[in-house]
Design an enzyme around this catalytic site. Structure first.
Site, mmCIF file in Angstrom:
data_model
loop_
_atom_site.group_PDB
_atom_site.id
_atom_site.type_symbol
_atom_site.label_atom_id
_atom_site.label_comp_id
_atom_site.label_asym_id
_atom_site.label_seq_id
_atom_site.Cartn_x
_atom_site.Cartn_y
_atom_site.Cartn_z
ATOM 1 N N GLU A 196 0.881 -1.171 0.000
ATOM 2 C CA GLU A 196 0.000 0.000 0.000
ATOM 3 C C GLU A 196 0.915 1.216 0.000
ATOM 4 O O GLU A 196 1.648 1.456 0.967
ATOM 5 C CB GLU A 196 -0.932 0.059 1.207
ATOM 6 N N ASP A 233 -3.052 12.237 -2.920
ATOM 7 C CA ASP A 233 -3.282 13.599 -3.394
ATOM 8 C C ASP A 233 -3.395 13.538 -4.915
ATOM 9 O O ASP A 233 -2.508 12.993 -5.579
ATOM 10 C CB ASP A 233 -2.100 14.485 -2.990
ATOM 11 N N TYR A 269 -10.745 6.278 8.344
ATOM 12 C CA TYR A 269 -11.372 7.425 9.021
ATOM 13 C C TYR A 269 -11.739 8.505 8.012
ATOM 14 O O TYR A 269 -12.867 9.012 8.002
ATOM 15 C CB TYR A 269 -10.420 7.988 10.078
ATOM 16 N N TYR A 270 -10.807 8.855 7.142
ATOM 17 C CA TYR A 270 -11.066 9.927 6.187
ATOM 18 C C TYR A 270 -12.042 9.492 5.104
ATOM 19 O O TYR A 270 -12.821 10.304 4.607
ATOM 20 C CB TYR A 270 -9.751 10.434 5.594
#
Length: 248
Positions: free
Chosen positions: A51, A125, A200-201
């Protein structure tokens, strides 16, 4: 550097499954596990899955729990982020999970040709202004191909319409083999164990009405080399920050 970060860095030094090799260290010494991850670290011959830009490592840990028959390595340059997943996997006694603090640009220093079976890129990003910084650009795909086994695959999971559109255009233009493609991972049409892993995000983005896109493909460099898509892509309608601070 705050005391909290210093404490995390100090604790990570005690974790046997965390290896810290930022660029400066790589300049001084060769990475000892390159080509030896299975034999010397995991002590098995199971597939290795990376990852990249793993952040807090929630996905690395989640995949490790779902697929005990595979070895998972989370890679990120930010040690304070890695600490969360490293601590959780250490406390759980997971033997198929590792974390590597280092730059993605140094991937070939960490892994030998064909040593990696799969790559996950989770919520990077989108780098809307800089093509060469996108983790699914030809610059990075070429680097992944240096460590992936023939037929190895790449998973992209993103909330960014821009990055999804760009990557899909790149994959189609270069005639890559698409295994799975969905613009809404949670619309009910896609069934897979990975649906149970929500960082979480990711939960925050879903609560704001953002759809999660997923693209799974097998990369292969065309005879004439990769070509970047020359298309206009609408920028994301929400402001894009690093993975730890993104809002609508």
């Amino acid at each position: 550097m705050g005391k909290n970060k210093l404490a995390k860095f100090a604790e990570m030094e005690t974790f046997p499954h965390v290896l810290q090799y930022p660029f400066a260290r790589l300049q001084q010494e060769a990475f000892p596990l390159r080509g030896r991850w299975r034999e010397d670290f995991f002590h098995n011959d199971r597939p290795i899955v990376l990852e990249l830009g793993c952040g807090k490592g929630e996905y690395t840990v989640g995949l490790g729990e779902l697929y005990p028959e595979k070895n998972f390595i989370g890679v990120d340059v930010k040690g304070a982020r890695i600490w969360t997943g490293a601590k959780a996997s250490h406390e759980a006694g997971m033997t198929n999970v590792a974390f590597l603090r280092g730059e993605i640009e140094s991937l070939t220093s960490f892994f030998a040709p064909g040593e990696v079976d799969e790559i996950w890129i989770t919520f990077p990003d989108p780098q809307m202004k800089k093509v060469t910084k996108r983790l699914t650009s030809s610059r990075f795909i070429c680097r992944y191909l240096e460590v992936l086994r023939p037929g190895g695959s790449i998973h992209l999971k993103t909330d960014s319409p821009f990055l999804y559109t760009y990557t899909k255009a790149f994959v189609e233009l270069n005639h890559q083999e698409i295994l799975t493609d969905t613009a809404d991972l949670y619309d009910g049409a896609f069934e897979d164990k990975i649906l149970g892993i929500r960082t979480y995000y990711e939960r925050q983005w879903l609560s704001r009405g953002l759809t999660i896109k997923y693209l799974h493909f097998v990369p292969k460099e065309p005879a004439g080399g990769f070509v970047e898509p020359d298309i206009e892509i609408e920028p994301d309608s929400y402001r894009s920050f690093s993975r730890s601070r993104r809002v609508q």
